[in-house]
Structure formats: C-alpha cells, structure tokens
Design an enzyme around this catalytic site. Structure first.
Site, PDB file in Angstrom:
ATOM      1  N   SER A   1       0.768  -1.154  -0.587  1.00  0.00           N
ATOM      2  CA  SER A   1      -0.046   0.146   0.166  1.00  0.00           C
ATOM      3  C   SER A   1       0.891   1.018   0.374  1.00  0.00           C
ATOM      4  O   SER A   1       0.671   2.335  -0.722  1.00  0.00           O
ATOM      5  CB  SER A   1      -1.260  -0.236   1.270  1.00  0.00           C
ATOM      6  OG  SER A   1      -0.504  -0.049   2.747  1.00  0.00           O
TER       7      SER A   1
ATOM      8  N   GLY B   1      -1.820  -4.394   1.321  1.00  0.00           N
ATOM      9  CA  GLY B   1      -2.232  -5.733   1.918  1.00  0.00           C
ATOM     10  C   GLY B   1      -0.944  -6.817   1.657  1.00  0.00           C
ATOM     11  O   GLY B   1      -1.314  -7.649   2.331  1.00  0.00           O
TER      12      GLY B   1
ATOM     13  N   ASP C   1      -5.458   6.860  10.163  1.00  0.00           N
ATOM     14  CA  ASP C   1      -4.780   5.199  10.058  1.00  0.00           C
ATOM     15  C   ASP C   1      -3.624   4.798  10.755  1.00  0.00           C
ATOM     16  O   ASP C   1      -3.827   3.776  11.738  1.00  0.00           O
ATOM     17  CB  ASP C   1      -5.564   4.781   9.126  1.00  0.00           C
ATOM     18  CG  ASP C   1      -3.696   4.574   7.992  1.00  0.00           C
ATOM     19  OD1 ASP C   1      -2.936   5.214   7.730  1.00  0.00           O
ATOM     20  OD2 ASP C   1      -3.802   4.023   6.956  1.00  0.00           O
TER      21      ASP C   1
ATOM     22  N   HIS D   1      -0.521   5.436   7.502  1.00  0.00           N
ATOM     23  CA  HIS D   1       0.328   5.210   5.974  1.00  0.00           C
ATOM     24  C   HIS D   1       0.212   6.889   5.657  1.00  0.00           C
ATOM     25  O   HIS D   1      -0.230   7.891   6.415  1.00  0.00           O
ATOM     26  CB  HIS D   1      -1.031   5.287   4.427  1.00  0.00           C
ATOM     27  CG  HIS D   1      -1.331   3.533   4.785  1.00  0.00           C
ATOM     28  ND1 HIS D   1      -2.183   2.977   5.738  1.00  0.00           N
ATOM     29  CD2 HIS D   1      -0.039   2.475   3.854  1.00  0.00           C
ATOM     30  CE1 HIS D   1      -2.101   1.928   5.202  1.00  0.00           C
ATOM     31  NE2 HIS D   1      -1.488   2.046   4.366  1.00  0.00           N
TER      32      HIS D   1
ATOM     33  N   ASN E   1       4.144  -5.563   6.148  1.00  0.00           N
ATOM     34  CA  ASN E   1       2.643  -6.053   5.516  1.00  0.00           C
ATOM     35  C   ASN E   1       2.586  -7.616   6.924  1.00  0.00           C
ATOM     36  O   ASN E   1       2.550  -7.883   7.842  1.00  0.00           O
ATOM     37  CB  ASN E   1       1.608  -6.295   4.976  1.00  0.00           C
ATOM     38  CG  ASN E   1       1.199  -5.457   4.537  1.00  0.00           C
ATOM     39  OD1 ASN E   1       0.996  -4.645   5.403  1.00  0.00           O
ATOM     40  ND2 ASN E   1       0.914  -5.188   3.232  1.00  0.00           N
TER      41      ASN E   1
END
Length: 205
Positions: A29, A66, A178, A181, A97
């Site tokens: 991502s 992801g 979040d 990011h 991840n």
C-alpha cells in the site's frame, strides 16, 4: 551511421534519443498510494520529481495494498509480463505487512530472497527498500526484522534504501488518520529523500 539520403543530401543524420527509463515500484500500500488521490500517490509524485530533475522516467505502480512478501512473490512474474517489456529498475518495497502481522522474519526473508533472485536471473536492476519493525513487537523480532534488509542487499549485491518512511515515521502531521500511511505531504518527504538515490541509479543504468 549516416543514412544514404543524408549522405547524398548533405543533411546531418538524426541522433536517436535514448529511451526513457521504466521504473516499476513493486510493493504494498505504501507504493500503491493508499488513501490518496492518484496524482498524490508515491509513483505519480516520484515520476514528477524525476522529470523535474532531468530524468525522463516513467514510473509504473506495482503496489497492492495488503500484500505480504509471499503475495508479492506470487504475482511477480505476472506483474513483469504486464509491463510489456523489462523495466530498467525495480523498486522492491515489501515486508511492512509481514511485520504488522507478526509473521516470522525467516519467512519474510525467504520470500524477499526469491523475489531478488528472480529479478537477478532476468538481469533487472533493483533498489531494495527497507522497513523497520515496530518496537512493541519485542527486541528479538525488531533485531531480526531490521537486519533482514541489509543482509539481503549484501547477498544479492543490490543497493539498499534503508527505510521507506524515513522523515515521515514519528511525525503525525505527515501520516493519515489510520496512523500507518503517509499523507500527501508525507509522500513528498519520502520522494524528496529518495530522489538522489534514484537519479544516481537511473543514470548508472
């Protein structure tokens, strides 16, 4: 070589322009530009910065939100075929991840190793981009994870950019809501710090 027409006419021969380098940002991502408008994502901003620096590169987005290193390895050959030709440079940015899920570092390292080996076999230059482990995962995990990228770079003889989020991690104003990011400003910081390395590599290749 001068063409016959140019020789007979006395006109100077045209010099073929060097093809623009193709850079493939292969990752998760972070390279995909998660949560951002298309023109604010990593690949778009990197391409613009390279062109401003005099490198007429095309940067293709190979990020999938992801993805773990294993998922990246599974789609590597398919992704390369989709480019329509071998890239001049691949940015390998995977592992974040794996770390967030607490996957064994040996597993992550093995998958990254296979990715780098495949690219080496195809004679495609690579810049390996590292990540750092969150401290709450424990000292042993952090030590093993953080050591993984330098070890892989040494094994495969590829350059290493140690930390994708350099200059952004730890700065909430550069991170999306979040907490993971980069926002548009964070992407610009990442690109600005990464740019000298990429300019150097594109000129070398």
């Amino acid at each position: 070589m001068l063409t016959l027409v140019a020789i007979l006419s006395g006109a100077p021969a045209a010099v073929a322009a060097a093809p623009a380098p193709l850079i493939w940002a292969f990752g998760d991502s972070l390279t995909a530009g998660y949560g951002l408008a298309p023109d604010q994502g990593f690949t778009a901003r990197l391409q613009a910065a390279l062109r401003d620096a005099g490198v007429p590169a095309t940067v293709r987005n190979g990020g999938v939100a992801g993805d773990t290193a294993a998922q990246g390895r599974a789609r590597l050959r398919w992704g390369l075929r989709g480019l329509g030709g071998a890239p001049d440079l691949v940015l390998v940015e995977l592992g974040a991840n794996d770390m967030l899920r607490g996957l064994p570092t040996a597993q992550t390292k093995a998958n990254l190793d296979m990715i780098l080996a495949e690219l080496h076999a195809r004679r495609i230059p690579v810049l390996l981009i590292g990540m750092r482990a969150a401290p709450n995962l424990g000292r042993d995990y952090v030590r093993a994870f953080d050591a993984m990228y330098p070890a892989l770079a040494k094994t495969h003889g590829v350059p290493l950019y140690p930390f994708f989020l350099d200059g952004v991690a730890g700065h909430p104003r550069l991170i999306q809501a979040d907490g993971l990011h980069p926002d548009a400003g964070g992407v610009d910081v990442i690109v600005r710090r990464l740019l000298p390395t990429l300019v150097r590599l594109t000129k070398r290749h």
